[in-house]
Design an enzyme around this catalytic site. Structure first.
Site, PDB file in Angstrom:
ATOM      1  N   HIS A  29     -56.264  27.831 -24.328  1.00  0.00           N
ATOM      2  CA  HIS A  29     -57.594  27.871 -23.728  1.00  0.00           C
ATOM      3  C   HIS A  29     -58.284  29.215 -23.940  1.00  0.00           C
ATOM      4  CE1 HIS A  29     -55.585  29.700 -20.084  1.00  0.00           C
ATOM      5  NE2 HIS A  29     -56.728  30.352 -20.038  1.00  0.00           N
ATOM      6  N   ASP A  62     -50.829  24.302 -23.763  1.00  0.00           N
ATOM      7  CA  ASP A  62     -51.727  25.454 -23.569  1.00  0.00           C
ATOM      8  C   ASP A  62     -51.160  26.703 -24.226  1.00  0.00           C
ATOM      9  OD1 ASP A  62     -54.038  26.712 -22.845  1.00  0.00           O
ATOM     10  OD2 ASP A  62     -53.401  27.167 -20.797  1.00  0.00           O
ATOM     11  N   SER A  67     -54.826  35.613 -18.937  1.00  0.00           N
ATOM     12  CA  SER A  67     -54.292  34.474 -19.690  1.00  0.00           C
ATOM     13  C   SER A  67     -53.800  34.910 -21.067  1.00  0.00           C
ATOM     14  CB  SER A  67     -55.378  33.411 -19.866  1.00  0.00           C
ATOM     15  OG  SER A  67     -55.726  32.845 -18.640  1.00  0.00           O
TER      16      SER A  67
END
Length: 510
Positions: free
Chosen positions: A130, A166, A238
């Site tokens: 993402h 992911d 992230s």
């Protein structure tokens, strides 16, 4: 988890994101900092544990800057609204980098940032899918190393980006980098001290400490059980590293649960063993393909005690209720004889407890491998135990699957956007019709061939040149097969009535 709790993962509404970026970059930002509470009674033993850890791990952490094209999420009406905003406030964004000039159809490049982990000396970097988007998306990447060296988009290659896990793997054109050491996430213990390292809120090389709060958490979309930690993680973390006190990678920071948009005590990371398996598969096979059998699994609202009684099953029986069997290619379940109403209880000899169990088993199977299912079927008022064997297919893109179960969802891969050559020539944006038999017109560009032909928003194109169209690919093939410059006969449903019109396309540019 309360209904207010949200997963901080990606941007939300495109136009809201545009205005947010405009305000951030066009106005003044007020930055406030708060001092950390001093630790009391810190003994000399272990005083420099995290200092040593930081010196070891920080050279392996990078910041990833991304500009992602969101043109396929913006209609002509939204573009006009943005142009109006620029006209109303000309001094705020005279020439915003990454946005097209007023009236132009160019891409809208939205900036964001995340973190990454160097895993090899020759430039392989692990991050979240993402963070960088799907492989093949129109993105511009920039990587900043711990020594502040910047690596531009021309020296960066997206190797793989996989939505279900992911995880993403990119490669920069550099040698002699400092790779992180892999740890064993299966050996993590509840209460073990860890550190999260990344670039939260674009604060590069930030390290926070915490403990392992839990393992095997099912949080967020995807097939990977998560590690829960109270080490501070924020937007921008992230793709960063969760490490043990030996400086070994035990997790890839992924998301937080929050109802404020920022950290509220808990973050979640992908276990390093899953990340390592992803990397090794991609480096060996060139991709990471998830398995697929082609069924829709009923949710808890349907797979309940009442339904199980109706199927002559034990009301407490665990398993997966087949709500629908896919008829579009690929369809392994259809080929193997599975039917709506079948109740799957085992996969390759493993008990299936719920939908997530089966999803994980199937997604981790290699494409082309075999999967044996045990299930129960109601026949003539009696529940019978049966078996079948399927051949695992490649899982289609997530947005395509979502569109099949949610007709109001528009998959990027099935939408003719104005940024594409064909969408630009037609002058309209199309999405699959709710009944699956045609293409609904979502937007028409003023002055385009579609508007000249009298096509309006909400119309449903049923046939082109006498051939039924159900997807963007089918329409593209029909147009390519037509003679250059020949008019297209379009049968469409307009305001509940069938009508016929003609689209005259300009010649395709070379």
């Amino acid at each position: 988890m309360s209904s207010r709790t949200k997963l901080w993962n990606r941007a939300t509404q495109p136009i809201a994101a545009l205005l947010f970026v405009v305000l951030i970059f066009g106005g003044a930002a007020l930055l406030t900092t708060t001092s950390a509470r001093a630790q009391a009674n810190l003994s000399d033993t272990g005083r420099y544990t995290f200092s040593d850890l930081a010196e070891k791990v920080l050279p392996s952490i990078v910041t990833v800057y991304v500009k992602r094209d969101i043109s396929d999420q913006i209609s002509a009406r939204e573009r006009e609204q943005f142009d109006q905003f620029r006209r109303l406030f000309p001094g705020l964004i005279p020439d915003f980098p990454g946005f097209p000039n007023e009236g132009e159809d160019g891409p809208f490049m939205i900036p964001s940032s995340g973190s990454g982990i160097i895993i090899s000396e020759d430039g392989y970097i692990l991050t979240n899918a993402h963070v960088i988007g799907r492989k093949g998306d129109n993105v511009e990447l920039r990587v900043v190393l711990s020594n502040d060296e910047e690596i531009g988009n021309e020296d960066i290659q997206v190797i793989e980006s996989h939505e279900l896990t992911d995880l993403a793997l990119i490669k920069v054109d550099r040698d002699n980098l400092v790779p992180i050491e892999w740890g064993d996430s299966d050996k993590l213990r509840i209460g073990e001290r860890v550190a999260a390292i990344g670039s939260p809120l674009d604060l590069r090389a930030t390290i926070t400490q915490g403990i392992i709060c839990a393992n095997h958490r099912e949080v967020g979309p995807g097939i990977v059980d998560m590690i829960q930690t109270d080490a501070v993680i924020n937007p921008g973390s992230s793709g960063g590293a969760l490490v043990n006190l030996d400086g070994e990678l035990v997790g890839v920071n992924r998301l937080i649960t929050t109802n404020t948009g920022g950290w509220q005590g808990y973050g979640f990371a992908i276990p390093s063993n899953d990340a390592r398996q992803f990397v090794e598969t991609v480096q060996k096979e060139g991709e990471y393909a998830s398995g697929f059998i082609g069924i829709t699994m009923a949710g808890a609202a349907k797979n309940n005690e009442q339904m199980r009684r109706a199927l002559e099953l034990d009301p407490e029986m665990k398993g997966v209720l087949v709500e629908a069997v896919r008829h579009e290619e690929p369809h392994p379940a259809l080929d193997a004889g599975l039917q709506t109403g079948d109740f799957i209880i085992e996969a390759d000899g493993q008990p299936v407890q719920d939908n997530m169990d089966l999803l994980k088993i199937v997604a981790r199977k290699k494409v082309g491998s075999r999967l044996e299912l045990k299930f129960r079927r109601l026949e003539n008022g009696t529940s019978r135990e049966m078996k079948t064997t399927l051949t695992i297919a490649r899982r289609p893109a997530e947005d395509v699957l979502m569109a099949e179960t949610n007709p109001s969802f528009v998959p990027r891969s099935e939408t003719l956007e104005k940024s594409s050559d064909l969408g630009s020539r037609l002058g309209m944006v199309l999405e699959p019709a709710e009944d699956g038999d045609g293409l609904r017109v979502r937007d028409v560009r003023p002055g385009s061939p579609a508007q000249v032909a009298g096509i309006k928003n909400g119309d449903i194109i049923r046939k082109v040149n006498g051939q039924t169209v159900r997807s963007a690919d089918e329409l593209k093939k029909i147009i390519e097969a037509a003679k250059e410059g020949a008019p297209l006969a379009v049968m469409l449903e307009q305001e509940g009535r069938m009508t016929l019109t003609v689209i005259q396309l300009d010649k395709a540019s070379d």
